[in-house]
Design a protein around this motif. Structure first.
Motif, short mmCIF file in Angstrom:
data_model
loop_
_atom_site.label_atom_id
_atom_site.label_comp_id
_atom_site.label_asym_id
_atom_site.label_seq_id
_atom_site.Cartn_x
_atom_site.Cartn_y
_atom_site.Cartn_z
N GLY A 1 0.89 -1.11 0.09
CA GLY A 1 0.02 -0.15 0.03
C GLY A 1 0.68 1.27 0.12
N ILE A 2 1.93 1.28 0.85
CA ILE A 2 2.67 2.43 0.89
C ILE A 2 3.42 2.53 -0.44
CG2 ILE A 2 5.10 3.11 1.61
CD1 ILE A 2 4.03 1.89 4.62
N GLN A 3 3.95 1.50 -1.23
CA GLN A 3 4.72 1.60 -2.49
C GLN A 3 3.69 2.13 -3.43
OE1 GLN A 3 7.73 1.52 -2.78
NE2 GLN A 3 7.95 1.16 -0.50
N THR A 4 2.33 1.70 -3.30
CA THR A 4 1.34 2.35 -4.29
C THR A 4 1.12 3.75 -4.11
OG1 THR A 4 0.10 0.05 -4.14
CG2 THR A 4 -1.20 2.04 -5.06
N VAL A 5 0.99 4.30 -3.07
CA VAL A 5 0.74 5.71 -2.58
C VAL A 5 2.08 6.36 -3.06
CG1 VAL A 5 0.55 7.50 -0.87
CG2 VAL A 5 -0.62 5.27 -0.76
N GLN A 6 3.26 5.89 -3.06
CA GLN A 6 4.50 6.44 -3.26
C GLN A 6 4.53 6.67 -4.68
OE1 GLN A 6 7.43 4.30 -1.02
NE2 GLN A 6 7.62 5.79 0.32
N ALA A 7 4.26 5.56 -5.42
CA ALA A 7 4.17 5.70 -7.04
C ALA A 7 3.15 6.86 -7.47
CB ALA A 7 3.59 4.39 -7.52
N ALA A 8 2.36 6.89 -6.78
CA ALA A 8 1.03 7.93 -7.50
C ALA A 8 1.70 9.44 -7.04
CB ALA A 8 -0.27 7.90 -6.53
N SER A 9 2.30 9.47 -5.85
CA SER A 9 2.94 10.69 -5.44
C SER A 9 4.26 11.11 -6.45
CB SER A 9 3.71 10.55 -3.90
OG SER A 9 4.29 11.76 -3.54
N LYS A 10 4.77 10.16 -6.76
CA LYS A 10 6.18 10.40 -7.58
C LYS A 10 5.48 10.74 -8.99
CE LYS A 10 9.50 9.40 -5.32
NZ LYS A 10 10.57 10.41 -4.84
N GLY A 11 4.13 10.15 -9.30
CA GLY A 11 3.75 10.50 -10.63
C GLY A 11 3.20 12.13 -10.56
N ILE A 12 2.57 12.49 -9.62
CA ILE A 12 2.10 14.05 -9.26
C ILE A 12 3.47 14.94 -9.49
CG2 ILE A 12 1.08 15.47 -7.55
CD1 ILE A 12 -0.52 13.54 -6.68
N ASP A 13 4.40 14.52 -8.73
CA ASP A 13 5.61 15.21 -8.97
C ASP A 13 6.27 15.56 -10.41
OD1 ASP A 13 5.84 15.23 -6.14
OD2 ASP A 13 7.44 13.80 -6.04
N LEU B 1 -4.00 17.45 -4.22
CA LEU B 1 -4.17 16.03 -4.37
C LEU B 1 -2.71 15.37 -3.84
CD1 LEU B 1 -5.42 13.58 -5.33
CD2 LEU B 1 -4.17 13.75 -7.53
N SER B 2 -1.58 15.92 -3.92
CA SER B 2 -0.38 15.38 -3.23
C SER B 2 -0.06 15.48 -1.77
CB SER B 2 0.76 16.24 -4.02
OG SER B 2 2.08 15.93 -3.39
N SER B 3 -0.91 16.70 -1.41
CA SER B 3 -1.04 16.82 0.13
C SER B 3 -1.95 15.70 0.72
CB SER B 3 -1.65 18.13 0.56
OG SER B 3 -1.67 18.17 1.82
N THR B 4 -2.89 15.45 0.11
CA THR B 4 -3.69 14.32 0.58
C THR B 4 -2.98 12.80 0.57
OG1 THR B 4 -5.98 15.39 -0.47
CG2 THR B 4 -5.98 12.94 0.13
N PHE B 5 -2.45 12.57 -0.56
CA PHE B 5 -1.42 11.48 -0.90
C PHE B 5 -0.56 11.29 0.36
CE2 PHE B 5 -2.81 10.54 -5.45
CZ PHE B 5 -4.04 9.81 -4.84
N GLY B 6 -0.06 12.68 0.72
CA GLY B 6 1.05 12.69 1.44
C GLY B 6 0.49 12.20 2.99
N ALA B 7 -0.61 12.65 3.31
CA ALA B 7 -1.18 12.57 4.58
C ALA B 7 -1.34 11.07 4.73
CB ALA B 7 -2.30 13.45 4.73
N ASN B 8 -2.03 10.42 3.89
CA ASN B 8 -2.34 9.12 3.84
C ASN B 8 -1.02 8.14 3.96
OD1 ASN B 8 -5.16 9.24 3.56
ND2 ASN B 8 -4.91 9.28 1.48
N LEU B 9 0.00 8.69 3.22
CA LEU B 9 1.34 7.91 3.35
C LEU B 9 1.70 7.97 4.67
CD1 LEU B 9 3.60 6.31 1.85
CD2 LEU B 9 4.56 8.66 1.28
N SER B 10 1.74 8.99 5.40
CA SER B 10 2.37 9.50 6.54
C SER B 10 1.62 8.34 7.57
CB SER B 10 2.28 10.61 7.21
OG SER B 10 2.62 10.91 8.67
N VAL B 11 0.18 8.28 7.41
CA VAL B 11 -0.49 7.29 8.19
C VAL B 11 -0.03 6.12 8.17
CG1 VAL B 11 -2.72 6.47 8.93
CG2 VAL B 11 -2.46 8.90 8.53
N ALA B 12 0.04 5.45 6.73
CA ALA B 12 0.50 4.12 6.63
C ALA B 12 2.02 3.86 7.13
CB ALA B 12 0.34 3.91 5.01
#
Length: 445
Positions: A69-81, A373-384
């Motif tokens: 799950g963490i890797q999935t969020v990180q992949a999306a975060s890198k995509g946004i970057d 969107l990046s902030s939302t994913f970042g918050a979820n990533l921090s929780v995970a």
């Protein structure tokens, strides 16, 4: 037939057997590392440790899912970057287009000689441009045009007492009135054509100037048909009404139809801007491609997929989990339209300054959306990640707790074994002495 042995031998033998059994138990503890190997050893500790170990194993099993799950969020975060960088490149492309002057801006040009004439130039020894700019719009009680002389700037013949308000109406696509802007000017005896020109220039919707022929020019900021109407009245409302038909256009050398019909674009395109269209559209396409490639293990949060990360081993209402809903991120969805060379609905006309300005605003809004969107994913990533660390630590705590219940103390057991071995040797000696005592009886015969 049972063999009879003496009490001394029997006692020594029993002691030796007990010590041997104890030594064997200690050796087993040292070999296994546990003081409780079966439920027989200690039922409470054995089953409690087993329960703790089972839960620890279940939590460790969840770590793989959390990691995915963490890797999935990180992949999306890198995509946004990456998409954010592409949007930055789109902004640069638009700025390059804006740096090149538009070639298709419609310009309303005066066709008469009201503002300045050759005879006025002879009388004043000034250029037609300066004569026109210095002319007063009117004066009190004035109804006729006054020629400029060496001692007078002249005027356009508008009565500033009866009609002290002037309005310039700038219209995009007059037939449909796509956009209408009213520019008010208060008329006094000192108001000049220069004041009217400045009022138009400060409006931001058009630019105005007097050319070397002494003619008023009003140029649009876009490529759409431009309508210009000038009207005067007893108040601002009356002046606005008059400007809607251009009742005072002729006083400024413009045609009355310049308000109702307007002037169409020249249709000439900028080669520089045309060349930037392909670059813009290519970058736009790459946004969609990058979003499609930002998945992990078949799940892509930038394509609207959803990932669920379980944090405990329970099910149903007692399960602790994190649901992360993705979004379908495309260039269209973040407001970036395709670029073109013409005025087509849903596209950016690179030849139109207004469209480029709108595109700049759209790109800024897109960056804001991406940041959110990046902030939302970042918050979820921090929780995970926090729950991942917690799960690791909790599993370790459970394993340690289980070990404390059943594991043996190697130092203590080694000391016990050494003591038992010493006792074993003493017991063997005692047994030997007891046997010798029995043998002494045989010497009597």
């Amino acid at each position: 037939m049972a063999t009879a042995i003496s009490n001394g031998v029997r006692s020594s033998l029993a002691s030796l057997q007990t010590i041997t059994a104890q030594a064997a138990a200690v050796q087993n503890r040292l070999a296994t590392g546990k003081k409780v190997n079966t439920a027989v050893d200690n039922p409470v500790n054995f089953f409690t440790a087993q329960s703790l170990n089972n839960r620890s194993d279940q939590l460790k099993g969840l770590l793989d899912g959390i990691s995915n799950g963490i890797q999935t969020v990180q992949a999306a975060s890198k995509g946004i970057d990456g998409i954010t960088k592409l949007v930055g490149s789109l902004q640069s492309t638009v700025k390059q287009a804006q740096a090149d002057a538009a070639q298709n801006r419609p310009t309303v040009v005066g066709t008469g000689t009201t503002l300045a004439t050759a005879s006025e130039a002879a009388l004043t020894s000034k250029s037609l441009k300066d004569i026109a700019l210095d002319k007063r719009v009117g004066s009190a009680g004035d109804t006729t045009v006054a020629t400029a002389t060496a001692s007078s700037a002249g005027d356009l013949g508008i009565d500033t007492t009866a009609t002290p308000a002037l309005n310039i109406q700038i219209v995009t696509n007059p037939a449909a009135a796509t956009s209408t802007t009213n520019i008010s000017v208060a008329l006094t005896a000192n108001t000049t054509v220069r004041d009217v020109v400045n009022a138009i220039n400060t409006s931001g919707v058009a630019t105005a100037f007097v050319d070397e022929k002494g003619l008023l020019n009003v140029k649009g900021t876009g490529s759409e048909t431009l309508g210009v109407g000038i009207g005067v009245g007893a108040d601002a409302a009356a002046a606005t009404t008059a400007s809607a038909t251009g009742t005072s256009n002729t006083a400024f050398g413009l045609a009355a139809t310049d308000r109702t019909t307007g002037i169409a674009s020249s249709g000439v395109t900028s080669a520089t801007r045309s060349n930037l269209i392909e670059q813009f559209n290519t970058l736009r396409t790459q946004i969609d491609s990058l979003a499609k490639d930002a998945g992990f293990n078949g799940v892509n949060l930038l394509q609207g997929d959803k990932v669920t990360i379980a944090f405990n081993e329970k099910g149903g209402k007692n399960q602790t989990k994190l649901d992360i809903q993705g979004t379908n991120l495309t260039s269209d969805n973040i407001g970036i339209q395709q670029a073109g060379n013409a005025q087509v609905a849903g596209t950016i006309n690179f030849q139109n300054d207004s469209d480029l300005e709108k595109a700049t605003t759209a790109l800024t809004n897109a960056l804001t959306s991406l940041k959110s969107l990046s902030s939302t994913f970042g918050a979820n990533l921090s929780v995970a990640q926090t729950r991942q660390d917690f799960t690791k630590d909790l599993a370790e705590v459970l394993s340690t707790g289980a070990s404390n219940l059943v594991n043996a103390d190697a130092n203590e057991e080694a000391a016990n074994l050494l003591s038992l071995q010493t006792r074993q040797q003493l017991s063997q000696t005692a047994l030997s002495l007891s046997s010798q005592s029995d043998q002494a009886v045989l010497r009597l015969f």
